[in-house]
Design an enzyme around this catalytic site. Structure first.
Site, PDB file in Angstrom:
ATOM      1  N   GLY A 298       0.816  -1.205   0.000  1.00 47.41           N
ATOM      2  CA  GLY A 298       0.000   0.000   0.000  1.00 47.41           C
ATOM      3  C   GLY A 298       0.852   1.257   0.000  1.00 47.41           C
ATOM      4  O   GLY A 298       1.955   1.292  -0.559  1.00 47.41           O
ATOM      5  N   SER A 299       0.364   2.283   0.658  1.00 47.71           N
ATOM      6  CA  SER A 299       0.975   3.607   0.542  1.00 47.71           C
ATOM      7  C   SER A 299       2.367   3.727   1.147  1.00 47.71           C
ATOM      8  O   SER A 299       3.071   4.699   0.848  1.00 47.71           O
ATOM      9  CB  SER A 299       0.051   4.652   1.170  1.00 47.71           C
ATOM     10  OG  SER A 299      -1.153   4.755   0.427  1.00 47.71           O
ATOM     11  N   THR A 300       2.773   2.790   1.990  1.00 49.07           N
ATOM     12  CA  THR A 300       4.151   2.854   2.472  1.00 49.07           C
ATOM     13  C   THR A 300       5.128   2.688   1.315  1.00 49.07           C
ATOM     14  O   THR A 300       6.299   3.067   1.422  1.00 49.07           O
ATOM     15  CB  THR A 300       4.426   1.769   3.523  1.00 49.07           C
ATOM     16  OG1 THR A 300       4.064   0.483   3.006  1.00 49.07           O
ATOM     17  CG2 THR A 300       3.658   2.039   4.806  1.00 49.07           C
TER      18      THR A 300
END
Length: 583
Positions: A298-300
């Protein structure tokens, strides 16, 4: 009628001939036994008389960075019985004494004593003091009738912390060899080599005095010292366990890493494995999920896209993007991380607000091939190495195989899979000025003389320039600010840099995306990084955003670690970051 007397001489001759015949048979047999077949009978006698025994080697300890034992070996006694030697009339009383002193069911021991077909039946492994007390009581109450009960010297593995770092450390089997975790990964170092001795025993099994014996002394196992800090490990384990329970999540993991060395300071999973009771758990509980479970980050993962964009020169932190709340990629329409009207965000603002659309726009300036190369340089698609048992490489498909939608989704962490350790390593690289240090868990081992021998440090690789790393770090610091998605990760007095992650979770049980993976990764102090902390929570049922679910775990663990390591605040203020055009 005339009586004729017997001839004494003839009787004597016949007797001598008979005696000579009998003696010749004995002599022939003796010649056969002591001459022709002597070696056969000597070997046969030796087979019953000469016994070989293994002398167990003491297994080395596993300690934390401060030398505190996480796995240790203690002396023990294996209590066994020879049912054939136990007096039948005394079996009930013998079983009662053994049950009381060893803490075993009397019915179980009585069943073992009743099986007279066996000559060696293990009953229990106990502390030497327990064994001594048992034999003293047996000799006192039953005197000679306690025969048939014996003991054998051996070693027993103990784990003082119970479930502390359980899945990381692993456990050993009944034969004393490692079966999982670091116990298996470093078994050759820890196990040593058993010795052996040969003795002569009589019919009753007792050693014959003054007879020959030979022996090979055991080689003791060597100790393995980890990079784990016991106190920080405890805090990390407590924080992730409480959050998994509070959110009704399936599992969770926390990793704490030293920025400069890449050493893992803590690696905790929830639920953890109690090493003193591992036999009662199912194999799926033996897995170190921090290195074995793969998930879409995801956004990491946006930090890698940001690094690729800055490193290529296609984008600067002040570059302005016109960001809608959706974008078409091939046959799919992808939505932003949160609904909003069209807005103009700087690239710093794209990262701080975790905009999917803005990240896609930046990735399009980089190109698929360069983005794939940057993912690979950060360690995706390969095992991290460093002595971890069960580590996985995740999945990084070739950019040539990306579908139309993958060309967009991979930029914000959907369509690839990684492990928690791989993700933590990405943030270690940024915090370390763009230099990746391969993660490690073993600080060193002891040599044959007991002296500590440090392990080699992890391989160092320049991934991005120092300037790029510094610019990404400032963006990540803005992400923890008031305008970012990771505000709950902020720590009073410290500058913190980090990134939230909320990804749809692929589940084989439903053959599709079911539930979410919530993550937060970051480092502190942001302007002089010392520690990286990553928190991953799988399939939470009460909330699912990384900023709400994982960021509080990061805050608890990082706060404790900073205090434990006595790392002071830098006392500086972060520079002002422009998030939106016109600000």
């Amino acid at each position: 009628m005339t009586l004729r007397l017997g001839n004494p001489g003839r009787r004597i001759s016949i007797g001598l001939i008979a005696m000579t015949f009998v003696l010749s048979i004995f002599a022939g047999r003796l010649v056969q036994l002591q001459g022709l077949d002597s070696k056969v009978y000597v070997a046969e006698a030796a087979r019953y008389r000469v016994q070989e025994e293994s002398i167990p080697a003491r297994r080395g300890s596993i300690t934390d960075a401060g030398g505190n034992e996480l796995a240790m070996t203690v002396e023990a006694r294996e209590i066994f019985v020879d049912p054939h030697e136990v007096v039948p009339a005394r079996r009930g009383r013998v079983a009662a004494i053994l049950a009381e002193e060893l803490g075993r069911p009397q019915e179980e021991i009585a069943a073992k004593l009743a099986d007279t077909r066996k000559r060696y039946v293990p009953v229990a492994t106990v502390d030497p003091t327990v064994a001594q007390k048992m034999f003293e009581r047996g000799s006192r109450e039953l005197k000679a009738d306690f025969k048939g009960v014996g003991s054998k010297h051996e070693y027993h593995r103990q784990y003082p912390g119970g479930d502390l770092a359980g899945t990381l450390i692993g456990f050993v089997g009944d034969d004393g060899n490692g079966l999982s975790g670091l116990e298996l990964r470093h078994n050759k170092v820890l196990a040593g080599r058993d010795g052996q001795q040969t003795i002569e025993t009589g019919r009753d099994g007792q050693r014959i005095p003054m007879t020959r014996s030979t022996s090979r002394q055991p080689v003791e196992g060597r100790d393995v010292r980890l990079t784990i800090d016991r106190d920080i490990q405890w805090a990390a384990q407590k924080a992730i366990t409480e959050q998994v329970e509070a959110t009704g999540a399936r599992t969770g993991s926390v990793i704490v890493m030293d920025v400069r060395t890449g050493q893992v300071v803590a690696m905790a999973n929830a639920p953890e494995l109690n090493l003193e009771d591992w036999e009662k758990t199912t194999p799926d509980r033996w897995v170190n999920r921090a290195v074995a479970d793969v998930f879409e980050p995801g956004s990491t993962n946006k930090v890698i896209t940001a690094a690729a964009a800055l490193e290529s020169g296609a984008v600067r932190p002040e570059t302005v993007f016109t960001v809608d709340d959706e974008i078409r990629c091939a046959d799919r329409v992808l939505r932003d991380s949160h609904p909003h009207p069209t807005e103009k965000l700087t690239f710093s603002g794209v990262v701080a607000t975790s905009s999917n659309v803005g990240t896609i726009l930046a990735a399009q300036k980089v190109g698929d091939a360069k983005l794939h190369e940057m993912l690979r340089r950060f360690g995706f698609g390969a095992k991290p190495g460093g002595g971890f048992y069960g580590e996985e490489a995740g999945l990084l498909p070739s950019w040539k195989d990306w579908s139309g939608s993958q060309r967009c989704t991979i930029s914000y962490g959907q369509g690839i899979s990684v492990t928690a350790l791989q993700t933590a390593s990405v943030y270690q690289t940024i915090a370390n000025g763009g230099v990746r240090v391969a993660p490690s868990i073993v600080a060193g081992t002891t040599d044959a003389g007991g002296a500590f021998v440090p392990a080699e440090g992890g391989k160092r690789t320049r991934v991005v320039s120092e300037r790029t790393a510094r610019e990404v770090a400032l963006m990540l610091e803005a992400a923890v600010g008031a305008d970012g998605t990771g505000e709950q990760a902020s720590i009073d007095g410290y500058r913190v840099a980090g990134k939230t992650g909320t990804a749809m979770r692929y589940d084989t049980a439903c053959q599709g995306y079911c539930g979410y993976t919530a993550t937060f990764a970051g480092f502190a102090p942001a302007d002089k990084p010392s520690l990286v902390v990553l928190a991953v929570i799988q399939d939470p049922r009460k909330g699912y955003y990384g900023g709400e679910i994982a960021a509080p775990v990061f805050k608890k663990v990082m706060t404790f670690a900073l205090k434990s390591k006595k790392i002071p605040p830098t006392g500086t203020e972060p520079p002002a970051m422009r998030i939106r055009a016109g600000e």
